[in-house]
Design an enzyme around this catalytic site. Structure first.
Site, short mmCIF file in Angstrom:
data_model
loop_
_atom_site.label_atom_id
_atom_site.label_comp_id
_atom_site.label_asym_id
_atom_site.label_seq_id
_atom_site.Cartn_x
_atom_site.Cartn_y
_atom_site.Cartn_z
N GLU A 3 62.98 23.77 74.64
CA GLU A 3 63.14 25.16 75.47
C GLU A 3 63.57 24.15 77.08
O GLU A 3 62.89 23.12 77.24
CB GLU A 3 62.67 26.24 75.88
CG GLU A 3 62.19 27.03 74.24
CD GLU A 3 61.17 28.00 74.39
OE1 GLU A 3 60.52 28.34 76.36
OE2 GLU A 3 61.11 29.15 73.41
N GLU A 16 58.93 20.50 74.82
CA GLU A 16 58.89 20.38 73.28
C GLU A 16 58.12 20.78 72.91
O GLU A 16 56.75 21.48 73.06
CB GLU A 16 59.36 19.09 72.66
CG GLU A 16 59.41 18.81 71.14
CD GLU A 16 58.99 16.96 70.78
OE1 GLU A 16 59.41 16.71 69.74
OE2 GLU A 16 59.06 16.42 72.13
N GLU A 24 59.37 31.94 70.74
CA GLU A 24 59.19 32.81 71.53
C GLU A 24 58.75 32.07 73.26
O GLU A 24 57.87 31.34 73.16
CB GLU A 24 58.24 34.38 70.92
CG GLU A 24 58.27 34.68 69.89
CD GLU A 24 59.34 35.82 70.37
OE1 GLU A 24 59.81 36.46 71.45
OE2 GLU A 24 59.78 36.35 69.28
N ARG A 72 54.93 38.09 63.60
CA ARG A 72 55.38 39.44 63.51
C ARG A 72 54.87 40.06 62.66
O ARG A 72 55.35 39.88 61.56
CB ARG A 72 56.80 39.86 63.65
CG ARG A 72 57.34 39.36 65.22
CD ARG A 72 59.08 38.88 65.57
NE ARG A 72 58.93 40.49 65.25
CZ ARG A 72 59.29 41.31 66.04
NH1 ARG A 72 60.04 40.69 67.63
NH2 ARG A 72 60.64 42.14 65.91
N ASP A 267 26.56 63.26 23.28
CA ASP A 267 27.08 64.44 22.51
C ASP A 267 26.10 65.75 23.01
O ASP A 267 26.88 66.82 23.11
CB ASP A 267 26.58 64.83 20.98
CG ASP A 267 27.29 65.72 20.31
OD1 ASP A 267 28.41 65.77 20.77
OD2 ASP A 267 26.76 66.16 18.91
N ASP A 374 34.50 61.07 8.09
CA ASP A 374 35.90 61.58 8.27
C ASP A 374 35.80 62.82 8.01
O ASP A 374 34.67 63.33 7.46
CB ASP A 374 36.70 60.94 6.46
CG ASP A 374 37.73 61.52 6.68
OD1 ASP A 374 38.78 61.49 6.85
OD2 ASP A 374 38.21 62.21 6.04
N HIS A 469 23.70 70.24 15.38
CA HIS A 469 23.29 71.68 16.45
C HIS A 469 22.18 72.60 16.17
O HIS A 469 22.96 72.99 16.00
CB HIS A 469 25.06 71.67 16.85
CG HIS A 469 25.48 70.04 17.19
ND1 HIS A 469 26.68 70.26 18.12
CD2 HIS A 469 26.32 69.25 16.06
CE1 HIS A 469 27.22 68.87 18.66
NE2 HIS A 469 26.81 69.24 16.83
N THR A 603 36.25 67.56 14.07
CA THR A 603 37.25 67.01 14.79
C THR A 603 37.57 65.90 13.69
O THR A 603 36.74 64.31 13.62
CB THR A 603 36.88 66.46 15.72
OG1 THR A 603 35.82 67.00 16.78
CG2 THR A 603 37.42 65.95 16.79
#
Length: 876
Positions: A3, A16, A24, A72, A267, A374, A469, A603
Site C-alpha cells: 500500500e 509493505e 484492508e 471476514r 418387558d 418363532d 404375564h 408378535t
C-alpha cells in the site's frame, strides 16, 4: 501486498504487508501503527506527511512490526459454493485476547440476517510475530466464536488457517481450487442450541406422542437407592465367562435354588407403559441396582422385542447405544434380549445373513442370553438364530416353546402335552442351551404348570426358564407350582412395574418363597426401595399407561398376549372403535378359534389376529360373513402376509378355503420366507448408507436401517434437527419446561449445561413464536412454528420434478428473462435472483419451451419456490 501514501507534494511512501486474506486498511494499522484513513483525511486537508499531526518525515519512519491477518465472518455456506444464509442469530459470542481485534458488522444476539444486505457479521484481525504465529492466533480466536441460528464460513476459515501451504505464505490464485478439502466442515455438534430447539418445539406444539396433557398431574422425585461402595460382586456373567455356554447350562441345571430374571428394563415397561421408558431413567438406576442385586440375578432382560424400534420411533434414542450403556453399567449380570427368530426384532422376514449380522453385533455390544422364539413355534424359522448364537463365545441360546391353550384339556387339544414335549425335544436337539416356556398371554395355570414342568423335566436335560404375564393376577401361584416342579428360572418385575399385563411381582415372589426349600435369599428391603424408585418414575409416563385396571379371567377366553392387550384399547381409540372394545375382544377370540383353528399368538402372529379383529369390528362382520363371502373382501395386509407364508409355516397348515379367500390368485410359500430373499451385500449397502446419512459413523446403524428403513430415516432427521435428546430429563422430554424452570442436562461425561425457560412471545404473521431461554447464563432464543396458529403470510408453491424450475436460494426475483411460449436452449438464462448484493442467473436445464411463469419480478422468494414451468422441446 504493498500500500502507499501520497502527500500534497506528491511524495510517495510505501507500506509493505507480507500476507493477508483480504487487503484492508486495518491490517496496515496493526503492523505499522499508522491510521491510513486518518492520514489520508489529513493529507486531503492540506497537511504534509512530515507535519506533526502525521509524523512521517521520511520512508524510514514507516516500520513493519510482525504479520497481521484479517478475515471476514459471513453468513455463507462454503460447502455449498458459499451460498448466502439468512435467519435470526440465536446465539452470539465473540472472541478476544492479546493480538485480536474485532470490527463488528451485523452480529448480535437476536439480529435478523436478511438477503438484502452484506453477509458480513464481523471482521477479525490477528497479529503475530510471523505468518504461522498470526494464523495460530486467529485460529484460536475463531474457535472461541459461538454463532448459532445461521450458517457461517468459520469452518472454512479454520481449515484454511491450519493448512501448511497457507501458513508458509505460498497461497496463490488457484490455491482454493487445489484444496477442496477446505470446504469440509468439522463435525460440530451444537448440542445446546439443538436441545433448545427441541424443548421449544415441545413447549409450543406439545410432544406428538402425548395425546393429552393432564395439568393436574403431580410428579414425585425418583430417589435412587444410594450405594456405600462402588464395587460390584461377580455374578452370572462371570460364571458364563468361566464355564463357557455348555458348562454354564450344565451348572444351571444342577442349581437347587430358584433363579430370577428381572424384566423391569424391557418387558415390564413394554407391557405396562407401551415400551416408552427412556434411557435417562434406566441408566439413572442401572449401576446401583447392579451393585446391590446384579450378583443375585440370573439375568436382566434389557433389550429386543419392541424396544428396538420404539427406541428410534418414539423415544428418538439409538437402541444400540442403550445396550452399550447398560452393558457398561451392569458388568456382573447376564443381559438378555428377545429375538423373533427369522424376524429378528422386526415384523417380517429378513435375509439370513442380516439375522446373523444382527446377532453378532448384539453379542459384541453386550447381549449374553438370546431368547429366541418363532410366532408359530416353527423350528425351521429359529435354526439360523440358534446356530449363530452358538458360535458366540459368551452367548446362550435360550429357545422358546410358546405356550397357548390349556395343556390339561384332554379332548380335541392340539396343544396337548405331546405337542410341547415334541417341540422341547426338537429345541434341545437343535443345540439350545436353555429351554424357555414363553407364556405370552398368561394362560399357564398353576396345575397346568406343575404338570407341564414335570413332564418337560423328564423329557429334556437342559434347564427350563418360565416366562409369563400376570393378566389373570394368579401367576405367582403358577410360579410356586413351577418352582416346586423343578423349573430353573422364572421371570419377574420389580413391584411398581409388575402385575397385570407385566410379569409377577419380584418383591412378592421373594417374600412368598421365604422358608421354601429352593429359596433364593435376596434383600427384600432393598428390592422395595428400587420399587419405590420405579413407582415415582412410572408417574412420568402416565400418557402411556395400560388401561387394564385389574386382573381378568377373560384372558383364558380371548388369549390376548399381555404386551398386545395393553396397546389394544389405544389402537381401537385411534380407529374410532373404543366404544366397541368388548366386540373387538370377542372377535379376537373368534378369529383365533373359528377362522384360524387355534394358533400360537405372539408378535407378529398376534398382530395378525388383532388386525383381523379390528377389521371385522369396523366393518360389522361376523365369522359367518367372512367364511361365506370372504372372496369379495379386501383383507388386512397382515392377514395376507400370514396366509402367504411370509411369517412362516405351522405344522398343520392353514384352513385351505380361507387361505384361498385371502390370497385370491396369489401363490403361498411352502418353505421359509427368508429363502426367497437375496443376501445383503453389506459393503455395498454401507457405501450407499453413508452417502444418504453422512453423520452416521457406526456400522450398527446400518443394521437399524436395514430392519426399519423409514423409522431410521425419521430418527436420523431428529438427530440432525435436535441432537441427542436422550440426555434430557424425562419430564422435559415429554412435557417441556414451565416458565422460569431450570434444568441441568449432562450432554457428555463431565459436561453439563443449564437450561432455563424464560418466555414465549405471540405468533407472528407467519405463525412463528420466539421461545426465549437462558443457556449457561446467556440469553438464547429459538424460532418455533406454532402448528395451531393461523398464518397470514402467503407461501409460494415449491418446485418439484424436472420441468419445474425453482429458486436455488432466498432472495429477490429481480428480473425474469423469458415469457410463456419462449423457446430456450440448454443454459439459456431464465431469471435472476438478487441476494446479499450478488446476482445469480438461473439457466435452462435442457432445451425447452416456457409453459408458464408463476411469479412476477420483485417477489421475495424462498429456496425452492417455483418460478416457472417448462415443457421439453426437441430441436431439429
Amino acid at each position: 501486498t504493498v500500500e502507499f501514501l501520497v502527500d500534497a507534494e506528491e511524495n510517495i511512501y510505501f507500506i509493505e504487508v507480507n500476507t493477508r486474506i483480504q487487503v484492508e486498511h486495518t491490517i496496515t494499522e496493526v503492523i505499522t501503527g499508522i491510521d491510513i484513513v486518518r492520514t489520508q483525511l489529513l493529507i486531503a486537508s492540506g497537511y504534509t506527511l512530515n507535519d506533526d499531526r502525521i509524523g512521517l518525515a521520511k520512508q524510514e519512519d514507516i516500520t513493519i512490526n510482525g504479520v497481521a491477518i484479517q478475515c471476514r465472518i459471513t453468513t455463507e455456506n462454503p460447502a455449498d459454493d458459499f451460498k448466502p444464509d439468512y435467519g435470526r442469530i440465536a446465539a452470539y459470542r465473540s472472541a478476544s485476547g492479546f493480538g485480536i481485534r474485532l470490527d463488528a458488522g451485523n452480529a448480535y444476539l437476536g439480529s435478523v440476517i436478511s438477503p438484502f444486505f452484506d453477509s458480513l457479521l464481523v471482521k477479525v484481525t490477528a497479529r503475530g510475530r510471523d505468518l504461522k504465529d498470526a494464523s495460530a492466533r486467529l485460529h484460536r480466536a475463531l474457535r472461541e466464536f459461538r454463532i448459532r441460528g445461521v450458517q457461517t464460513n468459520i469452518a472454512f476459515l479454520l481449515n484454511l488457517l491450519k493448512e501448511p501451504e497457507f501458513q508458509a505464505g505460498k497461497a496463490t490464485v488457484q490455491y482454493i481450487g487445489r484444496h477442496p478439502e477446505l470446504m469440509n466442515p468439522p463435525a460440530w455438534k451444537d448440542r445446546g442450541t439443538k436441545l433448545l430447539k427441541y424443548i421449544g418445539e415441545v413447549i409450543v406444539n406439545k410432544h406428538p406422542d402425548v395425546k393429552k396433557v393432564d395439568e393436574s398431574a403431580i410428579f414425585h422425585t425418583a430417589h435412587v437407592p444410594p450405594i456405600t461402595d462402588e464395587k460390584w460382586q461377580s455374578g452370572t456373567r462371570q460364571k458364563l465367562q468361566e464355564l463357557g455356554p455348555d458348562g454354564f447350562s450344565a451348572w444351571l441345571s444342577q442349581e437347587k435354588k430358584i433363579h430370577f430374571t428381572d424384566t423391569t428394563f424391557r418387558d415390564a415397561h413394554q407391557s405396562l407403559l407401551a415400551t416408552r421408558v427412556r434411557n435417562y431413567d434406566l441408566l439413572k438406576v442401572a449401576n446401583n441396582f447392579a451393585i446391590h442385586h446384579g450378583h443375585e440375578l440370573f439375568s436382566m432382560e434389557v433389550w429386543g422385542g419392541a424396544t428396538f424400534d420404539v427406541a428410534m420411533r418414539f423415544l428418538k434414542e439409538c437402541p444400540w447405544k442403550r445396550l452399550e450403556l447398560l452393558r457398561a453399567a451392569i458388568p456382573n449380570t447376564l443381559l438378555q434380549m428377545l429375538l423373533r427368530g427369522s424376524n429378528a426384532v422386526g415384523y417380517k422376514a429378513y435375509p439370513d445373513n442380516l439375522i446373523e449380522k444382527f446377532i453378532e453385533q448384539a453379542a459384541e455390544t453386550g447381549v449374553n442370553v438370546f431368547r429366541i422364539f418363532d410366532s408359530l413355534n416353527w423350528m425351521e424359522a429359529m435354526r439360523t438364530s440358534i446356530r449363530t448364537v452358538r458360535k458366540m463365545p459368551e452367548s446362550l441360546a435360550e429357545v422358546c416353546l410358546c405356550y397357548t391353550g390349556d395343556v390339561l384339556q384332554k379332548e380335541n387339544n392340539k396343544f396337548g402335552i405331546q405337542y410341547y414335549l415334541d417341540l422341547a425335544k426338537a429345541i434341545e436337539d437343535e443345540g439350545a442351551h436353555i429351554l424357555a416356556i414363553k407364556d405370552m398371554a398368561g394362560l399357564l395355570k398353576p396345575m397346568a404348570a406343575e404338570y407341564l414342568i414335570g413332564e418337560l423335566k423328564n423329557a429334556v436335560d437342559i434347564p427350563i426358564h418360565l416366562h409369563t404375564h400376570d393378566t389373570s393376577s394368579i401367576q405367582s401361584a403358577t410360579y410356586l407350582k413351577a418352582i416346586e416342579s423343578g423349573v430353573d428360572v422364572v421371570d419377574v418385575a420389580l413391584g411398581a412395574l409388575s402385575g397385570l399385563t407385566s410379569q409377577p411381582n419380584f418383591n412378592s415372589v421373594v417374600a412368598m418363597l421365604q422358608g421354601q426349600e429352593r429359596e433364593n435369599k435376596i434383600d427384600l428391603n432393598s428390592l422395595n426401595k428400587y420399587s419405590n424408585y420405579w413407582e415415582a418414575v412410572r408417574g412420568y409416563y402416565y400418557p402411556f399407561e395400560t388401561e387394564l385396571k385389574a386382573g381378568t379371567a377373560e384372558v383364558y377366553q380371548h388369549e390376548i398376549p399381555g404386551g398386545q392387550y395393553s396397546n389394544l384399547r389405544p389402537q381401537a381409540r385411534s380407529l374410532g372403535l373404543e366404544d366397541q372394545f368388548e366386540t373387538i375382544k370377542d372377535n379376537y377370540e373368534a378369529v383365533n378359534r373359528d377362522i384360524l383353528g387355534g394358533m400360537v399368538k405372539v408378535t407378529p402372529s398376534s398382530k395378525v389376529v388383532g388386525d383381523m379383529a379390528m377389521f371385522m369390528t369396523a366393518n360389522k362382520l361376523t365369522v359367518e360373513d367372512i367364511l361365506s363371502d370372504g372372496s369379495s373382501l379386501a383383507f388386512p395386509d397382515s392377514m395376507i402376509s400370514l396366509m402367504k407364508g411370509e411369517l412362516g409355516q405351522r405344522s398343520e397348515g392353514w384352513p385351505k378355503a380361507f387361505q384361498e379367500m385371502v390370497l385370491k390368485n396369489q401363490k403361498a410359500f411352502t418353505d421359509k420366507p427368508n429363502a426367497h430373499l437375496a443376501p445383503i451385500d453389506f459393503d455395498r449397502e454401507w457405501t450407499l448408507f453413508q452417502e444418504k446419512y453422512p453423520e452416521a459413523k457406526d456400522r450398527r446403524d446400518l443394521s437399524s436401517y436395514l430392519l426399519y428403513s423409514k423409522v431410521y430415516d425419521d430418527f436420523y432427521q431428529h438427530q440432525m434437527d435436535f441432537g441427542d435428546t436422550s440426555h434430557l430429563p424425562t419430564l422435559a422430554f415429554f412435557y417441556g419446561l414451565e416458565q422460569n424452570q431450570e434444568i441441568t442436562v449432562t450432554i457428555s461425561k463431565g459436561k453439563n449445561i443449564l437450561i432455563e425457560y424464560l418466555n414465549t412471545n405471540e405468533a407472528n404473521a407467519a405463525g412463528e413464536r420466539l421461545v426465549i431461554f437462558r443457556l449457561n447464563g446467556s440469553i438464547r432464543s429459538v424460532v418455533v412454528k406454532d402448528k395451531t396458529a393461523i398464518t397470514t403470510v402467503q407461501k409460494n408453491a415449491k418446485a418439484s420434478g424436472d420441468l419445474e424450475v425453482g429458486s436455488p436460494l432466498q432472495g429477490s426475483l429481480s428480473k425474469i428473462l423469458v415469457k410463456p411460449g419462449d423457446e430456450v436452449r440448454k443454459d439459456d438464462p431464465l431469471f435472476i435472483i438478487e441476494a446479499m448484493k450478488m446476482e445469480s442467473t438461473i439457466t435452462a436445464p435442457f432445451d425447452a419451451k416456457v409453459e408458464s411463469v408463476i411469479l412476477s419480478e420483485k417477489n421475495l422468494v424462498q429456496q425452492d419456490d417455483l418460478v416457472l414451468v417448462l415443457e421439453k422441446k426437441v430441436y431439429n
